[in-house]
Design a protein around this motif. Structure first.
Motif, short mmCIF file in Angstrom:
data_model
loop_
_atom_site.label_atom_id
_atom_site.label_comp_id
_atom_site.label_asym_id
_atom_site.label_seq_id
_atom_site.Cartn_x
_atom_site.Cartn_y
_atom_site.Cartn_z
N SER A 103 -3.51 -2.76 7.97
CA SER A 103 -2.35 -3.64 7.89
C SER A 103 -2.81 -5.08 8.03
O SER A 103 -3.86 -5.37 8.60
N ASP A 116 3.13 -7.45 2.89
CA ASP A 116 3.14 -5.99 2.77
C ASP A 116 1.87 -5.43 2.12
O ASP A 116 1.69 -4.22 2.06
N GLN A 136 -1.99 -4.46 1.94
CA GLN A 136 -3.00 -4.08 2.92
C GLN A 136 -4.38 -4.60 2.54
O GLN A 136 -4.59 -5.09 1.43
#
Length: 143
Positions: free
Chosen positions: A12, A61, A63
């Protein structure tokens, strides 16, 4: 590079991903019996690459991708970090008083070679670094 072993994972876009990447690397290289000196250097290099990827301007959003590969035949460990960010990383020349901007200087100093390439899908880039790596031997442990 002839890859005999490799691991990939995604992170993340959070600060906590840097220690997670180091922990994953430590587990992987420990399992592959990579010598402690290489492991220590690889942890620092991966930390810098992941930190740079997290700082790249990219949608929240998206990664960060990590690939760790070892070729015992070539004696190389490759670390790759991919992001969807804009632009290409550049080695900086920070002044003595500046607290940042030394990440790629460290990567350049600690690795056999490193570079950057555009991703196949055309979004973002992958920064890679090769380290000379050997497997630990029974005699290389503590006495």
């Amino acid at each position: 590079m002839a890859v005999l072993r490799q691991v990939t994972f995604r992170l993340s876009r959070r600060r906590s991903s840097v220690p997670r990447a180091r922990a994953a690397l430590h587990a992987v290289l420990g399992g592959w019996c990579i010598d402690q000196g290489t492991l220590d250097t690889a942890e620092l290099v991966l930390s810098e690459l992941v930190t740079n990827a997290l700082r790249a301007r990219a949608p929240r959003d998206r990664q960060v991708g990590v690939r760790i590969a070892h070729s015992a035949e070539e004696g190389l460990l490759r670390l790759e970090v991919s992001d969807a960010g804009e632009g290409l990383p550049e080695v900086q020349s920070p002044s003595e008083g500046e607290t940042g901007g030394r990440g790629l200087l460290l990567v350049e100093a600690l690795t056999y070679r490193w570079g950057v390439q555009g991703r196949e899908d055309g979004v973002g880039k992958t920064v890679w670094a090769d380290l000379k790596a050997t497997e630990a031997t029974a005699s290389s442990g503590p006495v």
